[in-house]
Enzyme design. Structure first.
Site, mmCIF file in Angstrom:
data_model
loop_
_atom_site.group_PDB
_atom_site.id
_atom_site.type_symbol
_atom_site.label_atom_id
_atom_site.label_comp_id
_atom_site.label_asym_id
_atom_site.label_seq_id
_atom_site.Cartn_x
_atom_site.Cartn_y
_atom_site.Cartn_z
ATOM 1 N N SER A 185 0.847 -1.190 0.000
ATOM 2 C CA SER A 185 0.000 0.000 0.000
ATOM 3 C C SER A 185 0.878 1.234 0.000
ATOM 4 O O SER A 185 2.045 1.188 0.417
ATOM 5 C CB SER A 185 -0.890 0.004 1.250
ATOM 6 O OG SER A 185 -1.514 1.256 1.430
ATOM 7 N N TYR A 198 -0.658 -1.196 10.781
ATOM 8 C CA TYR A 198 -0.935 -1.541 9.379
ATOM 9 C C TYR A 198 0.169 -1.004 8.480
ATOM 10 O O TYR A 198 0.694 -1.724 7.621
ATOM 11 C CB TYR A 198 -2.284 -0.951 8.975
ATOM 12 C CG TYR A 198 -2.614 -1.061 7.510
ATOM 13 C CD1 TYR A 198 -3.084 -2.253 6.973
ATOM 14 C CD2 TYR A 198 -2.469 0.043 6.670
ATOM 15 C CE1 TYR A 198 -3.398 -2.346 5.620
ATOM 16 C CE2 TYR A 198 -2.780 -0.048 5.323
ATOM 17 C CZ TYR A 198 -3.247 -1.238 4.801
ATOM 18 O OH TYR A 198 -3.547 -1.329 3.458
ATOM 19 N N LYS A 238 2.835 -3.046 6.037
ATOM 20 C CA LYS A 238 2.934 -2.802 4.598
ATOM 21 C C LYS A 238 4.336 -2.359 4.204
ATOM 22 O O LYS A 238 4.820 -2.702 3.117
ATOM 23 C CB LYS A 238 1.897 -1.764 4.173
ATOM 24 C CG LYS A 238 0.456 -2.266 4.250
ATOM 25 C CD LYS A 238 0.247 -3.520 3.396
ATOM 26 C CE LYS A 238 -1.202 -3.944 3.321
ATOM 27 N NZ LYS A 238 -1.393 -5.178 2.527
#
Length: 269
Positions: free
Chosen positions: A144, A157, A161
């Site tokens: 991402s 998160y 990533k």
């Protein structure tokens, strides 16, 4: 060496796409099938797994890719029914808010397992089989834009990533002698069922100003990049993360001022 249109085709190859019950994963699975691959969908939701498999014409295997035993079983079944996979797309993932001062150990572990652990498990298992059978391959992981920029409220998160991006580089070097290429795709605002549920209209409206190309992405645009990375058209590309984001990574904070239409950096006013 001339480019041939057939270099983009995946005819006769087996592709595994994880988390392909909906969204980007389902689009990638459909893209792989459209270009000739025999596709296996590894998805933990039995209902969406079956629906996506039927729609795409794929083999659906209900699998929680965070569990090594289930990954091993899915690989055996895929190989038995379709043949050894030479394409793997690590698409599974998940996100929820995790402010730094409030993130619990369980929350951290859940986000790690959802976004990073399966990248190791699936990459390792498929690569081991490729090496044992002396087969070349292409492994693609979905990361991402949050892996390369700060993400307030989503630290765990974003960390996972970012780890996918570094893992991609390291795995590419380790597996290059075996002719296995490792790359990643980093989307930004892409319209999926999940984004729609979180307020898709607002995201679409914001994309016009945030994204240099003036709109949100479509799952098929991510799928086309995955097909390219899986094919011989990208035979000399490994260890890279491609930002399929309409230019937001390049923008680095610049955005279209809704009043003037010109670029500005930082808030208006």
């Amino acid at each position: 060496m001339a480019i041939d249109p057939s270099d983009i085709l995946l005819t006769g190859r087996v592709a595994v796409v994880t988390g392909a019950g909906s969204g980007i994963g389902r689009g990638v699975a459909a893209g792989m099938a459209a270009f000739g691959a025999r596709v296996a969908i590894w998805e933990r939701d039995a209902r969406t797994c079956a629906a996506a498999a039927e729609a795409v014409g794929a083999l659906g295997i209900t699998t929680d890719v965070r569990d090594s035993a289930q990954v091993d079983a899915a690989l055996v079944r895929t190989t038995d029914e379709l043949g050894p996979p030479t394409i793997l797309v690590n698409n599974a993932g998940g996100v929820f808010s995790s402010p730094l001062l409030e993130t619990s150990e369980n929350g951290w572990d859940a986000l790690y397992r959802a976004n990073l652990r399966h990248v190791l498990l699936c990459t390792q298992r498929v690569a081991r089989q490729l090496v044992a059978e002396s087969l070349p391959g292409s492994i693609i992981s979905l990361t991402s834009i949050e892996g390369v920029r700060a993400a307030p409220g989503y630290a765990a998160y974003a960390a996972a990533k970012a780890a996918v991006i570094n893992y991609t580089k390291t795995a590419a070097l380790e597996l290059a002698p075996h002719h296995i290429r490792i790359n990643a795709i980093a989307p930004d605002i892409t319209m999926t069922e999940g984004l729609a549920a979180l307020g898709g209209d607002a995201a679409l409206a914001a994309a016009g100003n945030i994204v240099p190309l003036g709109r949100a992405g479509h799952v098929d645009e991510i799928a086309s990049t995955a097909v390219f990375l899986a094919s011989e058209m990208s035979a000399y590309l490994t260890g890279q993360t491609l930002h399929v984001d309409g230019g937001t990574h390049a923008a680095g904070g610049w955005y279209h001022d809704p009043a003037t239409g010109g670029y500005r950096l930082g808030p208006a006013g």
